[in-house]
Design a protein around this motif. Structure first.
Motif, PDB file in Angstrom:
ATOM      1  N   SER A 191       0.857  -1.178   0.000  1.00 49.81           N
ATOM      2  CA  SER A 191       0.000   0.000   0.000  1.00 49.81           C
ATOM      3  C   SER A 191       0.896   1.232   0.000  1.00 49.81           C
ATOM      4  N   SER A 192       0.331   2.383  -0.331  1.00 48.25           N
ATOM      5  CA  SER A 192       1.135   3.606  -0.336  1.00 48.25           C
ATOM      6  C   SER A 192       1.698   3.887   1.047  1.00 48.25           C
ATOM      7  N   VAL A 194       8.211  -9.324  -2.803  1.00 48.82           N
ATOM      8  CA  VAL A 194       8.168  -8.963  -1.391  1.00 48.82           C
ATOM      9  C   VAL A 194       6.962  -8.046  -1.203  1.00 48.82           C
ATOM     10  N   VAL A 195       6.047  -8.459  -0.348  1.00 49.79           N
ATOM     11  CA  VAL A 195       4.823  -7.697  -0.113  1.00 49.79           C
ATOM     12  C   VAL A 195       4.919  -7.046   1.259  1.00 49.79           C
ATOM     13  N   GLY A 204      16.421   1.472  -7.981  1.00 47.24           N
ATOM     14  CA  GLY A 204      16.335   0.508  -9.073  1.00 47.24           C
ATOM     15  C   GLY A 204      15.404  -0.642  -8.798  1.00 47.24           C
ATOM     16  N   THR A 205      14.981  -0.789  -7.531  1.00 47.03           N
ATOM     17  CA  THR A 205      14.015  -1.846  -7.195  1.00 47.03           C
ATOM     18  C   THR A 205      12.657  -1.504  -7.814  1.00 47.03           C
ATOM     19  N   ALA A 206      11.999  -2.496  -8.370  1.00 44.22           N
ATOM     20  CA  ALA A 206      10.654  -2.300  -8.930  1.00 44.22           C
ATOM     21  C   ALA A 206       9.650  -2.257  -7.777  1.00 44.22           C
ATOM     22  N   VAL A 207       8.996  -1.117  -7.621  1.00 49.37           N
ATOM     23  CA  VAL A 207       8.047  -0.916  -6.513  1.00 49.37           C
ATOM     24  C   VAL A 207       6.674  -0.610  -7.099  1.00 49.37           C
ATOM     25  N   HIS A 208       5.667  -1.377  -6.659  1.00 43.49           N
ATOM     26  CA  HIS A 208       4.321  -1.224  -7.205  1.00 43.49           C
ATOM     27  C   HIS A 208       3.289  -1.092  -6.094  1.00 43.49           C
ATOM     28  N   PRO A 209       2.436  -0.083  -6.148  1.00 44.62           N
ATOM     29  CA  PRO A 209       1.278  -0.060  -5.255  1.00 44.62           C
ATOM     30  C   PRO A 209       0.387  -1.264  -5.557  1.00 44.62           C
TER      31      PRO A 209
END
Length: 201
Positions: free
Chosen positions: A30-31, A64-65, A44-49
């Motif tokens: 979550s944000s 990783v959640v 550089g890590t892929a970060v997704h909401p």
């Protein structure tokens, strides 16, 4: 998949969580969870909401959640995989109020149907347990007052709001304040008094 508890507020990441976040190549959260972990995320890590919580089980194994608080306290630990615990709002509230965790029962009153959770809270209080009630902005405090009115023992009600944040609030609510709704992130601690002098000895 790895589920990482990021704590309920800033500065509450454990060393194990920091290592997991630092080694991650793909992060979802979550944000709020992402904000709490941001300083530990490697550039550089892929970060997704998280777009849809119902589809989290389809994420790849390397994901990783991030879960606010502790993943196993009404969090994302239900997804399975490796779970790294975090510091929960329950732990912080217990520390602030000096409450023994062995006496605490957790009741989750999130969601639309709060009848059963509130009934559960009343039953736990009648047994002398302290209730940590996970609430949301839709909870009518008048329903809490109704539950307490049916008990034979006095109960103190504490508001625990924005735990771990600079604007944290921990205070006892007067009976007249148990009406309407409250905004934001909060929980309630319901602490029963003794019904006889020997109880609890």
């Amino acid at each position: 998949m790895k589920i990482v508890g990021v704590g309920c507020g800033p500065g509450m990441l454990t060393e194990e969580a920091i290592a997991a976040i630092g080694n991650a190549k793909l992060i979802y959260g979550s944000s709020r969870a992402i904000d709490l972990a941001r300083d530990q995320i490697v550039p550089g890590t892929a970060v997704h909401p998280i777009p849809d919580y119902r589809s989290l089980h389809t994420l790849p194994d390397e994901a990783v959640v991030l879960s606010t608080g502790d993943p196993m306290l009404a969090g994302l630990g239900r997804l399975g995989g490796e779970v790294i615990p975090g510091i929960s709002s329950l732990q912080v509230a217990a520390a602030r109020l000096h409450l023994p965790l062995v006496r605490v029962a957790v009741v989750d009153a999130h969601g639309r149907d709060r009848g059963q959770p509130l009934k559960d809270a009343g039953e736990e209080l009648s047994r002398g347990k302290i209730v940590f009630l996970l609430a949301d902005p839709g909870l009518d405090l008048g329903d809490i007052r109704a539950v307490l009115g049916g008990l034979s023992r006095p109960v103190k009600v504490y508001l625990c709001q924005d735990m771990g944040y600079p604007g944290e609030v921990v205070r006892e609510l007067a009976p007249g304040e148990l009406t309407g709704t409250l905004p934001g992130l909060y929980s309630l601690v319901l602490e029963p008094g003794r019904t006889n002098p020997a109880e609890g000895e």
